[in-house]
Design an enzyme around this catalytic site. Structure first.
Site, PDB file in Angstrom:
ATOM      1  N   GLN A   3      -2.274   4.169   2.832  1.00 58.46           N
ATOM      2  CA  GLN A   3      -3.301   3.136   2.760  1.00 58.46           C
ATOM      3  C   GLN A   3      -4.282   3.474   1.631  1.00 58.46           C
ATOM      4  OE1 GLN A   3      -3.529   0.314   4.894  1.00 58.46           O
ATOM      5  NE2 GLN A   3      -5.100  -0.311   3.450  1.00 58.46           N
ATOM      6  N   ASP A  47       6.130   0.372  -0.946  1.00 62.49           N
ATOM      7  CA  ASP A  47       5.172  -0.589  -1.520  1.00 62.49           C
ATOM      8  C   ASP A  47       5.074  -0.448  -3.039  1.00 62.49           C
ATOM      9  OD1 ASP A  47       3.538  -2.792  -1.366  1.00 62.49           O
ATOM     10  OD2 ASP A  47       1.717  -1.653  -0.960  1.00 62.49           O
ATOM     11  N   LYS A  69       0.826  -3.021  11.350  1.00 65.35           N
ATOM     12  CA  LYS A  69       2.118  -2.455  10.924  1.00 65.35           C
ATOM     13  C   LYS A  69       2.888  -1.902  12.116  1.00 65.35           C
ATOM     14  CE  LYS A  69       0.734  -2.545   6.470  1.00 65.35           C
ATOM     15  NZ  LYS A  69      -0.514  -2.471   5.811  1.00 65.35           N
TER      16      LYS A  69
END
Ligand code: NAP
Length: 280
Positions: free
Chosen positions: A94, A117, A50
Site C-alpha cells: 500500500q 500492481d 481486498k
C-alpha cells in the site's frame, strides 16, 4: 444528451465471478499478500476490501501490517520472505509509504512475477515498450470499462488529466497501445479547459473536487472520473461536476461505483494470472 452511466460495480462483479470460476477449477489456489504500513484509516479500508474480494474469488489472502516506524530493512525482509513464499503469487504494497522509507527500494524488491500492481521498474518498462506485463490495476480498469461499453480508443483523442506514476502515465501508455491519441495534462498545462474540450475521451485523476466543469467537456465525450475525493460533508466524489457534465457527455462514470470497484477486481485477475504463470 444524458449520459449512459458506466456501472463499475456490475463490471467488477462480472470480472470477479469469472476469476472465482477459474479458481474453483484449480488444484493449487492463487495467493495474495498485502503489505500495509501504519494506521491510516483509508489504508485499512482498502485492506478490508481486498480481503473480502479474495474471499469471494477463493484466493488465499494474507496481510502484513507493519508499524508506522518500521525500519527499512524490516519491510524489505517481509518482501523478500513473500518473494520466496510458494503460496503467494501476488504482492501488493500500500503506497505511499511513510517518509522515512525508500519507496523505490521497496518497489525494486518485489519480484516482478509477483508484482500484481505493476510498480517494479521492469514491469513499468515492459508496459511502456508494449511487451507482455502486468497492467496496473487502475488504468487497466479504465481500459476494461471502455471495452465493456464498446468504446474503442483507436482513432480518438483522449485527454488525460494527471501524470502520476500510478494513474496518468500508465493510462497514457495503455491507451497508446490501443491506437488512441493521448494528451497528458498536469498543473503546468497552459490551457486545461481547451485540452479537455479536445478529448473524445476525457479521463481525470487530479484529486480536485469540481475541477472538470461542463464547459470543459466536448459534446458527446466519454468522461471517466478516476479521482476519489471527500467533500465537505465527508461524502466520496470525483473531480467531475457530475450533474452538469452528465448532460453533455455520452458516457460517464459515477464516484463511487465507477472505476474503483473495477480496479479491485483487476487485482484479483492479475493474481490469478500470476498464479497461472507460476504453474498453478
Ligand atoms: P497524484 O499523485 O496527486 O497526481 C495528481 C495529478 O493530477 C498530478 O499529475 C497533478 O499535476 C494533476 N493535477 C492536480 N491538480 C490539477 C489541476 N488543477 N489541473 C491539472 N492537473 C492537476 O494523485 P494519484 O495518485 O494519481 O491519484 C489521483 C486521484 O485518483 C486521487 O483522487 C486518488 O484518490 C484517485 N485514485 C483512484 C483510484 C481508483 O481505483 N479509483 C486509484 C488510484 C488513485 P502535477 O503533476 O503537475 O502535480
Amino acid at each position: 444528451m444524458s449520459a449512459v452511466v458506466m456501472d463499475g460495480k456490475a463490471l467488477a462483479a462480472k470480472i470477479k465471478e469469472q476469476v472465482r470460476l477459474q479458481v474453483a477449477g484449480m488444484e493449487k489456489k492463487p495467493g495474495m499478500a498485502m503489505v500495509l504500513v501504519g494506521e491510516d484509516p483509508a489504508g485499512q479500508v482498502y485492506e478490508a476490501g481486498k480481503r473480502k474480494d479474495c474471499q469471494q474469488c477463493g484466493i488465499y489472502y494474507e496481510t502484513y501490517h507493519l508499524p508506522e516506524d518500521v525500519p527499512q530493512e524490516e519491510i524489505l525482509d517481509v518482501i523478500h520472505f513473500l518473494n520466496e513464499r510458494e503460496g503467494i503469487d501476488g504482492i501488493l504494497v500500500q503506497f505511499p509509504l511513510p517518509r522515512h522509507l525508500d519507496e523505490r527500494a521497496v518497489q525494486l524488491a518485489i519480484r516482478p512475477d509477483k508484482d500484481v500492481d505493476c510498480v517494479h521498474p521492469t514491469n513499468v518498462g515492459d508496459l511502456t515498450l508494449g511487451m507482455e506485463s502486468f497492467w496496473p490495476c487502475t488504468p487497466a480498469g479504465v481500459i476494461r470499462l471502455l471495452a465493456e461499453y464498446g468504446i474503442d480508443p483507436a482513432f480518438k483523442n483522449c485527454t488525460m488529466v494527471g501524470r502520476s506514476n500510478i494513474v496518468g502515465k500508465p493510462q497514457a501508455m495503455l491507451l497508446l497501445r490501443q491506437d488512441c491519441t493521448v494528451t497528458v495534462c498536469h498543473t503546468k498545462t497552459p490551457d486545461l479547459a481547451a485540452e479537455c474540450r479536445r478529448g473524445d475521451i476525457l479521463i481525470t485523476a487530479a484529486g480536485r473536487i469540481g475541477l472538470i466543469t461542463a464547459d470543459m467537456v466536448k459534446e458527446g465525450a466519454v468522461v471517466i472520473d478516476v479521482a476519489v475525493n471527500r467533500d465537505a460533508n465527508g461524502h466520496l466524489c470525483g473531480d467531475v461536476d457530475y450533474a452538469s457534465v452528465a448532460e453533455k457527455a455520452s458516457y460517464i462514470t459515477p464516484v463511487p461505483g465507477g472505476v474503483g470497484p473495477v480496479t479491485r477486481s483487476i487485482l484479483m485477475e492479475n493474481t490469478l494470472l500470476a498464479a497461472k504463470r507460476h504453474g498453478k
